[in-house]
Write a protein that holds these residues in place. Structure first.
Motif, PDB file in Angstrom:
ATOM      1  N   ARG A   1       0.830  -1.199   0.000  1.00  0.00           N
ATOM      2  CA  ARG A   1       0.000   0.000   0.000  1.00  0.00           C
ATOM      3  C   ARG A   1       0.866   1.251   0.000  1.00  0.00           C
ATOM      4  O   ARG A   1       2.005   1.231   0.494  1.00  0.00           O
ATOM      5  CB  ARG A   1      -0.946   0.028   1.205  1.00  0.00           C
ATOM      6  CG  ARG A   1      -1.977  -1.088   1.180  1.00  0.00           C
ATOM      7  CD  ARG A   1      -2.832  -1.091   2.434  1.00  0.00           C
ATOM      8  NE  ARG A   1      -3.804  -2.169   2.397  1.00  0.00           N
ATOM      9  CZ  ARG A   1      -5.021  -2.060   1.884  1.00  0.00           C
ATOM     10  NH1 ARG A   1      -5.401  -0.887   1.403  1.00  0.00           N
ATOM     11  NH2 ARG A   1      -5.852  -3.086   1.861  1.00  0.00           N
TER      12      ARG A   1
ATOM     13  N   GLU B   1      -7.892   2.448  -3.399  1.00  0.00           N
ATOM     14  CA  GLU B   1      -8.492   2.040  -2.132  1.00  0.00           C
ATOM     15  C   GLU B   1      -9.757   2.864  -1.927  1.00  0.00           C
ATOM     16  O   GLU B   1      -9.714   4.099  -1.916  1.00  0.00           O
ATOM     17  CB  GLU B   1      -7.531   2.258  -0.972  1.00  0.00           C
ATOM     18  CG  GLU B   1      -8.072   1.821   0.380  1.00  0.00           C
ATOM     19  CD  GLU B   1      -8.267   0.311   0.467  1.00  0.00           C
ATOM     20  OE1 GLU B   1      -9.053  -0.132   1.326  1.00  0.00           O
ATOM     21  OE2 GLU B   1      -7.639  -0.420  -0.338  1.00  0.00           O
TER      22      GLU B   1
ATOM     23  N   TYR C   1     -14.170   6.472  -4.578  1.00  0.00           N
ATOM     24  CA  TYR C   1     -12.748   6.512  -4.268  1.00  0.00           C
ATOM     25  C   TYR C   1     -12.284   7.935  -3.927  1.00  0.00           C
ATOM     26  O   TYR C   1     -11.201   8.105  -3.379  1.00  0.00           O
ATOM     27  CB  TYR C   1     -11.937   5.973  -5.449  1.00  0.00           C
ATOM     28  CG  TYR C   1     -12.271   4.554  -5.807  1.00  0.00           C
ATOM     29  CD1 TYR C   1     -11.656   3.489  -5.166  1.00  0.00           C
ATOM     30  CD2 TYR C   1     -13.234   4.262  -6.778  1.00  0.00           C
ATOM     31  CE1 TYR C   1     -11.979   2.179  -5.488  1.00  0.00           C
ATOM     32  CE2 TYR C   1     -13.558   2.959  -7.098  1.00  0.00           C
ATOM     33  CZ  TYR C   1     -12.922   1.922  -6.457  1.00  0.00           C
ATOM     34  OH  TYR C   1     -13.243   0.630  -6.772  1.00  0.00           O
TER      35      TYR C   1
ATOM     36  N   GLU D   1      -4.884   7.009  -1.368  1.00  0.00           N
ATOM     37  CA  GLU D   1      -4.488   5.688  -0.892  1.00  0.00           C
ATOM     38  C   GLU D   1      -4.551   4.718  -2.065  1.00  0.00           C
ATOM     39  O   GLU D   1      -5.583   4.621  -2.756  1.00  0.00           O
ATOM     40  CB  GLU D   1      -5.413   5.215   0.241  1.00  0.00           C
ATOM     41  CG  GLU D   1      -4.962   3.907   0.869  1.00  0.00           C
ATOM     42  CD  GLU D   1      -5.765   3.557   2.109  1.00  0.00           C
ATOM     43  OE1 GLU D   1      -5.580   2.443   2.642  1.00  0.00           O
ATOM     44  OE2 GLU D   1      -6.571   4.396   2.540  1.00  0.00           O
TER      45      GLU D   1
ATOM     46  N   VAL E   1      -3.174   0.715  -3.682  1.00  0.00           N
ATOM     47  CA  VAL E   1      -2.843  -0.644  -3.287  1.00  0.00           C
ATOM     48  C   VAL E   1      -2.426  -1.425  -4.521  1.00  0.00           C
ATOM     49  O   VAL E   1      -2.968  -1.232  -5.615  1.00  0.00           O
ATOM     50  CB  VAL E   1      -4.054  -1.319  -2.586  1.00  0.00           C
ATOM     51  CG1 VAL E   1      -5.252  -1.371  -3.495  1.00  0.00           C
ATOM     52  CG2 VAL E   1      -3.690  -2.708  -2.105  1.00  0.00           C
TER      53      VAL E   1
END
Length: 363
Positions: free
Chosen positions: A38, A76, A95, A104, A106
């Motif tokens: 992440r 994310e 999002y 964020e 991932v």
């Protein structure tokens, strides 16, 4: 940083991606942590924008949306207090929103990339004899000089071209399941595929995820791995049965609430009863009016109205009336009544006491 993660992802990206999509995916992998996979923060987003050349987060979001349509979800979602992804009015996962930019990212696992080729088959076809630890094909440049031909024509080396397979006419596209589930998150796809034999719907799948999230007492850091472990234990069918049972009970309760009350059929009059004449009806109405004459209507507490008849005046005997008149003219009437009560006792009536008190007054 995620240099090894970048090389890992570079060997697994499909050839159908555009150069911009590939650049964004590799840069996110480069900024991600090796263990958590992440990348967080506005500073990370600024680095990705600067290195990829995009002007703002809106352009970056468009590229990430295209990656998600190809089965590579690197965003994310925004999550609520219950840990579930926040959705808009159309049911789409959010999002980013007003006042909250996407910050964020991932890197998905291999099982979450259904459209990506496997590492072994990809490397065996593109470069025979290459080890997976030697890096990706894009990280190594061709040597300078006349041997570096664009397509290997000058050097006589045949370089295979990676062309995605196109299905023949009349055959279903292998990407159709992915296109249908492109709007789903990775952990939602895990639950949907695990409960597919039971005929689960998307709404039931989301209810199952909500039930599991409520029962969990810890924060779910990796939803895809968490639900994959639950599916491996075989606990998902129990949650599905619970969700369907709750839905059946709610539907039954709603049906009972909307069901009209039963209608009682009217009883027909008995055949042997003679019909009521108009004279009998008028006489009955007159009798009722006579009974109700002088009555007052009083509203009951939470009930129907009540009829109150006036009280009839009490008849007083002449001797008692004369005794009252005699005692009212005297100033010692209370003493006379007390003496009369003592002589007659406590069980004597009031009229008897008054008459005896008047006799004591004349004595």
């Amino acid at each position: 940083m995620g240099y090894e993660l970048r090389r890992w992802l570079a060997d697994r990206l499909p050839a159908a991606l555009s150069s911009g999509e590939r650049l964004v995916a590799l840069e996110i992998a480069d900024q991600a942590n090796e263990q958590t996979r992440r990348a967080y923060g506005s500073q990370t987003r600024a680095i990705i924008l600067r290195r990829t050349g995009y002007a703002d987060s809106k352009q970056l979001g468009k590229v990430l949306t295209k990656l998600a349509k190809n089965g590579i979800e690197m965003r994310e979602p925004i999550r609520g207090k219950d840990g579930e992804p926040v959705r808009d009015k159309r049911g789409r996962v959010m999002y980013a929103c007003n006042g909250r930019e996407m910050s964020e990212f991932v890197v998905p696992h291999l099982e979450d990339l259904p459209s990506c080729p496997d590492q072994g088959s990809f490397l065996d076809e593109a470069a025979p004899g290459r080890s997976p630890n030697q890096g990706s094909l894009e990280d190594e440049a061709a040597p300078p000089g006349p041997e570096a031909a664009p397509d290997g024509a000058a050097s006589g080396v045949k370089v295979p071209r990676l062309v995605p397979k196109v299905p023949r006419a009349g055959h279903p596209s292998p990407q159709s399941p992915q296109e249908n589930s492109s709007s789903l998150l990775s952990h939602e796809r895990v639950v949907l595929e695990a409960l597919a034999p039971a005929g689960v719907t998307e709404d039931e799948m989301r209810e199952v995820i909500r039930e599991i999230t409520k029962a969990s007492k810890v924060k779910i850091e990796n939803p895809a791995g968490y639900f994959r472990a639950i599916a491996a234990r075989g606990d998902l069918p129990d949650y599905l049965n619970r969700v369907r049972g709750n839905a059946e009970r709610a539907a039954s309760y709603a049906a009972r609430q909307t069901q009209p009350p039963p209608v009682t059929p009217e009883q027909p009059p008995a055949a042997d009863e003679p019909p009521v004449t108009s004279e009998e009806r008028d006489a009955a109405i007159a009798a009722v009016r006579e009974v109700l004459r002088g009555a007052r209507v009083r509203r009951g507490l939470g009930g129907p109205a009540r009829l109150v008849h006036p009280r009839a005046p009490l008849e007083v005997p002449p001797a008692v009336a004369a005794a009252h008149a005699a005692l009212n003219r005297r100033g010692d009437a209370f003493d006379l009544l007390t003496a009369a009560r003592q002589q007659l006792g406590g069980q004597a009536g009031r009229d008897e006491v008054v008459v005896l008190a008047a006799e004591l007054a004349h004595a």
